[in-house]
Scaffold this motif. Structure first.
Motif, PDB file in Angstrom:
ATOM      1  N   ARG A 190      61.498 -37.020  51.862  1.00 12.04           N
ATOM      2  CA  ARG A 190      60.627 -36.527  52.924  1.00 12.04           C
ATOM      3  C   ARG A 190      60.755 -37.458  54.120  1.00 12.04           C
ATOM      4  N   GLY A 191      60.964 -36.873  55.290  1.00 15.64           N
ATOM      5  CA  GLY A 191      61.162 -37.669  56.490  1.00 15.64           C
ATOM      6  C   GLY A 191      62.592 -38.156  56.627  1.00 15.64           C
ATOM      7  N   VAL A 243      64.138 -34.353  59.472  1.00 16.22           N
ATOM      8  CA  VAL A 243      63.692 -34.550  60.850  1.00 16.22           C
ATOM      9  C   VAL A 243      64.450 -33.616  61.790  1.00 16.22           C
ATOM     10  N   MET A 244      65.737 -33.460  61.571  1.00 14.53           N
ATOM     11  CA  MET A 244      66.536 -32.562  62.418  1.00 14.53           C
ATOM     12  C   MET A 244      66.046 -31.115  62.273  1.00 14.53           C
ATOM     13  N   ARG A 245      65.733 -30.714  61.040  1.00 14.70           N
ATOM     14  CA  ARG A 245      65.220 -29.362  60.801  1.00 14.70           C
ATOM     15  C   ARG A 245      63.870 -29.173  61.488  1.00 14.70           C
ATOM     16  N   LEU A 246      63.016 -30.167  61.397  1.00 15.94           N
ATOM     17  CA  LEU A 246      61.699 -30.081  62.033  1.00 15.94           C
ATOM     18  C   LEU A 246      61.820 -30.043  63.560  1.00 15.94           C
ATOM     19  N   ARG A 247      62.753 -30.788  64.112  1.00 23.62           N
ATOM     20  CA  ARG A 247      62.977 -30.751  65.562  1.00 23.62           C
ATOM     21  C   ARG A 247      63.430 -29.362  66.008  1.00 23.62           C
TER      22      ARG A 247
END
Length: 90
Positions: free
Chosen positions: A24-25, A30-34
């Motif tokens: 997680r993280g 992070v790229m997917r969340l961005r």
């Protein structure tokens, strides 16, 4: 020979690297969340434009009828039912 401290440090390094790449993280997370955030911002902009357009249309409908009525009253002497037209001659 590897001492127990070396083994613990190597194991800790492997755990931290695993978290960095797969947990997680992690970088891919992070790229997917961005990307998700970018997509959501684009959807928000499109929704805001639609809201602005509808708001302008609503404003035009509310004020537009008043403007048409005012113009019809002044230019052609429109009178609504149950109204009395009084003209003062100068």
């Amino acid at each position: 020979m590897l001492r127990p401290l070396h083994l613990v440090l190597i194991a800790l390094l492997l755990v931290l690297q695993g978290q960095l790449w797969f947990g997680r993280g992690s970088i891919p997370d992070v790229m997917r969340l961005r990307q998700t955030l970018k997509d959501q911002k684009q959807q928000n902009v499109a929704a805001q434009l639609a809201n602005d357009r509808l708001g302008a249309e609503l404003h035009d409908l509310k004020d537009g009828l008043e403007m048409v009525e005012e113009r019809a009253r002044s230019e052609i002497g429109m009178v609504k039912p149950n109204e009395v037209f009084v003209q003062i001659a100068k």
